[in-house]
Design an enzyme around this catalytic site. Structure first.
Site, PDB file in Angstrom:
ATOM      1  NE  ARG A 153      21.335 -26.555   0.637  1.00 10.77           N
ATOM      2  CZ  ARG A 153      22.205 -25.573   0.790  1.00 10.77           C
ATOM      3  NH1 ARG A 153      21.793 -24.374   1.109  1.00 10.77           N
ATOM      4  NH2 ARG A 153      23.488 -25.783   0.604  1.00 10.77           N
ATOM      5  N   GLY A 259       7.833 -24.879  -2.184  1.00 15.84           N
ATOM      6  CA  GLY A 259       7.261 -25.946  -2.999  1.00 15.84           C
ATOM      7  C   GLY A 259       8.269 -27.064  -3.083  1.00 15.84           C
ATOM      8  CB  CYS A 262      11.640 -31.974   0.332  1.00 15.76           C
ATOM      9  SG  CYS A 262      12.710 -32.912  -0.773  1.00 15.76           S
TER      10      CYS A 262
HETATM   11  C1  UGA Z   1      14.900 -29.236   1.407  1.00  9.79           C
HETATM   12  C2  UGA Z   1      15.850 -29.033   2.589  1.00  9.79           C
HETATM   13  O1  UGA Z   1      16.399 -27.716   2.560  1.00  9.79           O
HETATM   14  C3  UGA Z   1      16.990 -30.067   2.553  1.00  9.79           C
HETATM   15  O2  UGA Z   1      17.783 -29.924   3.720  1.00  9.79           O
HETATM   16  C4  UGA Z   1      16.376 -31.465   2.530  1.00  9.79           C
HETATM   17  O3  UGA Z   1      17.378 -32.461   2.444  1.00  9.79           O
HETATM   18  C5  UGA Z   1      15.464 -31.598   1.315  1.00  9.79           C
HETATM   19  O4  UGA Z   1      14.429 -30.597   1.403  1.00  9.79           O
HETATM   20  C6  UGA Z   1      14.858 -32.973   1.323  1.00  9.79           C
HETATM   21  O5  UGA Z   1      14.115 -33.301   2.251  1.00  9.79           O
HETATM   22  O6  UGA Z   1      15.204 -33.798   0.455  1.00  9.79           O
HETATM   23  P1  UGA Z   1      14.915 -28.527  -1.194  1.00  9.79           P
HETATM   24  O7  UGA Z   1      13.509 -29.048  -1.227  1.00  9.79           O
HETATM   25  O8  UGA Z   1      15.864 -28.932  -2.265  1.00  9.79           O
HETATM   26  O9  UGA Z   1      15.629 -28.972   0.201  1.00  9.79           O
HETATM   27  O10 UGA Z   1      14.824 -26.956  -1.232  1.00  9.79           O
HETATM   28  P2  UGA Z   1      15.095 -25.709  -0.273  1.00  9.79           P
HETATM   29  O11 UGA Z   1      16.297 -25.007  -0.724  1.00  9.79           O
HETATM   30  O12 UGA Z   1      15.026 -26.097   1.143  1.00  9.79           O
HETATM   31  O13 UGA Z   1      13.836 -24.800  -0.632  1.00  9.79           O
HETATM   32  C7  UGA Z   1      12.501 -25.278  -0.441  1.00  9.79           C
HETATM   33  C8  UGA Z   1      11.491 -24.228  -0.836  1.00  9.79           C
HETATM   34  O14 UGA Z   1      11.473 -23.176   0.117  1.00  9.79           O
HETATM   35  C9  UGA Z   1      11.725 -23.577  -2.193  1.00  9.79           C
HETATM   36  O15 UGA Z   1      10.482 -23.504  -2.879  1.00  9.79           O
HETATM   37  C10 UGA Z   1      12.230 -22.184  -1.843  1.00  9.79           C
HETATM   38  O16 UGA Z   1      11.925 -21.232  -2.822  1.00  9.79           O
HETATM   39  C11 UGA Z   1      11.468 -21.926  -0.563  1.00  9.79           C
HETATM   40  N1  UGA Z   1      12.098 -20.907   0.326  1.00  9.79           N
HETATM   41  C12 UGA Z   1      13.313 -21.144   0.885  1.00  9.79           C
HETATM   42  C13 UGA Z   1      11.412 -19.737   0.615  1.00  9.79           C
HETATM   43  O17 UGA Z   1      10.289 -19.499   0.121  1.00  9.79           O
HETATM   44  N2  UGA Z   1      11.990 -18.830   1.458  1.00  9.79           N
HETATM   45  C14 UGA Z   1      13.186 -19.044   2.053  1.00  9.79           C
HETATM   46  O18 UGA Z   1      13.651 -18.178   2.840  1.00  9.79           O
HETATM   47  C15 UGA Z   1      13.876 -20.231   1.745  1.00  9.79           C
END
Ligand code: UGA
Length: 468
Positions: A153, A259, A262
């Site tokens: 992440r 957003g 990924c």
């Molecule tokens: C995500 C995955 O979590 C990783 O496992 C994966 O390796 C990565 O994509 C990828 O494909 O490279 P990332 O995009 O860094 O990682 O971010 P996340 O922490 O997953 O969050 C993604 C979005 O979801 C953020 O905008 C966050 O604010 C949102 N989110 C997350 C929510 O709105 N609610 C939640 O409960 C959790």
């Protein structure tokens, strides 16, 4: 081992640094000469906690080098990781041109017996294409292609890579799987699972993970809408759901939605993979539609509070797509800023790391140096990204500098009771709003796009330069 990583974007660069940290001799290869010079000095082109330290340590010791010339970078490598960008095409499909180019480079300069590792997120079937390209370009070359999807992440990428919960290897050859076990051996001591599958399963599993996590978030956001209408509290509902280990609490936080580079792109790409295979995975379209609605619902709250937006000053706290990164690609905060600007509002934003990239993407956005400066003279403040420092704000001081004491909490960071005590008009997400007695709520959502959804073409036209 001698390892080369093609592509020094977010995943590629973290892969370079962490492979060097676990004892390999690593070369990072990229066609961008300016970036390579920066990296040779041990500097990271983006913010990622812990990355600069690793880059300095290993470029200093010589175990990590960066190169532009393919011949120099590829001729010694036993293992070549391909972590180039797979940006979305207008129809949502992944553009795999860079993956094919990387395969051609390996065919031209790779050594006999090379293991080519797909690290970029790609549709099922890509490894077969890579293998075919290698075989056509250099029939005499012996090679294996494996799929090794990345689960790191942004914001915790270094720690995720050094302490993974699983390492997934999709391979059609025992030799290649053994080579990959040797690559990751230092990480396997701490209970990390090493999962071996066929190639298509590994490729598909990565899309399945990201799609399922997005689904959880959209489920929470759909619930938030119902909770707002029913006078219930989505945070408590999520806690109750999460107490069931079959469901789990993670990724059930309602808010402005997901957003980054990924989830939105992988969701669209996975839907296209399914469509090509003759399956209508329309559930994924619905996940994307609910996600877009999450931003529109916040616009509805700002309208409810301010009536017309023309000429009103709206402060946004947090511009990155999530805390811990300076990445603003497909950030819900910037989507919100665009919609507010479209309605004539003056939008001023603050982010601890992402100000510059937000401004580069959206020049009409005014930037503030701190949260209080952003709030100064604002008719409304929207909390967009839950950076830790926003939890410690002096809310009394914030109220004093604002023109109207109105807060829309897009991440449920603030405590509703404190908001009431301080006299704010407060719109959380999926929880009862606090609106002064002489003013009744005009209704949730609303606005021109409430039921409309952006086509992938419109959504992705907003993505900046691929960072992969
Ligand atoms: C995500 C995955 O979590 C990783 O496992 C994966 O390796 C990565 O994509 C990828 O494909 O490279 P990332 O995009 O860094 O990682 O971010 P996340 O922490 O997953 O969050 C993604 C979005 O979801 C953020 O905008 C966050 O604010 C949102 N989110 C997350 C929510 O709105 N609610 C939640 O409960 C959790």
């Amino acid at each position: 081992m001698n390892i080369t990583v093609i592509g020094t974007g977010h995943v590629g660069l973290v892969t370079c640094a962490t492979l060097a940290e676990i004892g390999h001799r690593v070369v990072g290869m990229d066609c961008d000469e300016d970036k390579i010079s920066l990296l040779e000095r041990g500097e990271a082109p983006f913010y990622e906690p812990g990355l600069t330290d690793l880059l300095r340590k290993h470029t200093g010791s010589g175990s990590l080098r960066f190169m532009v010339r393919e011949a120099d970078a590829l001729s010694e490598a036993t293992v070549v990781f391909v972590s180039v960008g797979t940006p979305p095409l207008a129809n949502g499909e992944a553009n795999l041109l860079a993956v094919e180019k990387a395969a051609r480079s390996v065919a031209s300069y790779g050594r006999d017996g090379v293991v080519v590792v797909e690290k970029s997120t790609v549709p099922a079937g890509t490894a077969d294409r890579v293998a075919l390209t290698l075989a056509r370009e250099r029939p005499a070359l012996r090679f294996d292609v494996v799929s090794n999807p990345e689960f790191l992440r942004e914001g915790s990428a270094v720690s995720d890579s050094l302490h993974p919960d699983r390492i997934l290897i999709g391979s059609a050859s025992k030799r290649a799987a053994d080579v990959m076990r040797r690559v990751y051996r230092p990480l396997l001591r701490n209970g990390c699972r090493f999962i071996e599958t066929d190639i298509a399963t590994a490729e598909l599993a990565k899309h399945a993970c990201n799609a399922f996590l997005s689904l959880k978030i959209s489920f929470a956001n759909a619930l938030a809408n119902i909770c707002e209408r029913a006078g219930a509290d989505v945070v408590s509902v999520a806690d109750i759901m999460g107490a069931d280990p079959r469901i789990g609490r993670a990724f059930l936080d309602a808010g402005l939605g997901f957003g980054g580079y990924c989830f939105p792109k992988d969701l669209a790409a996975f839907e296209r993979v399914a469509a090509r295979l003759g399956y209508d995975f329309s559930l994924l379209n619905e996940v994307a539609r609910i996600n877009e609605q999450a931003v529109e619902s916040v616009v509805g709250k700002v309208r409810d509070a301010l009536w017309n937006l023309e000429g009103k000053r709206v402060a946004l706290l947090g511009l990155a797509f999530k805390p811990g990164t300076d990445d603003t690609r497909l950030s819900p905060a910037l989507d919100l800023a665009r919609r507010l600007l479209d309605e004539g509002a003056l939008v001023v934003g603050y982010d601890p790391q992402a100000g510059a990239s937000a401004r580069a993407e959206l020049p009409q956005l005014e930037l503030a140096g701190d949260p209080y400066e952003a709030a100064w003279g604002a008719h409304c403040l929207v909390l967009c990204t839950e950076w830790e420092e926003f939890r410690a704000l002096d809310l009394r001081a914030l109220r004093e500098v604002m023109l109207y004491p109105v807060i829309v909490d897009g991440r449920n960071v603030f405590d509703p009771e404190t908001m009431r005590e301080l006299g704010f008009t407060y719109y959380p997400t999926g929880r009862p709003a606090i609106i002064p007695r002489n003013r009744k709520r005009l209704g949730p959502g609303g606005g021109p796009n409430e039921n409309g959804s952006l086509s992938p073409a419109r959504r992705f036209s907003r993505v900046g330069v691929a960072r992969a």
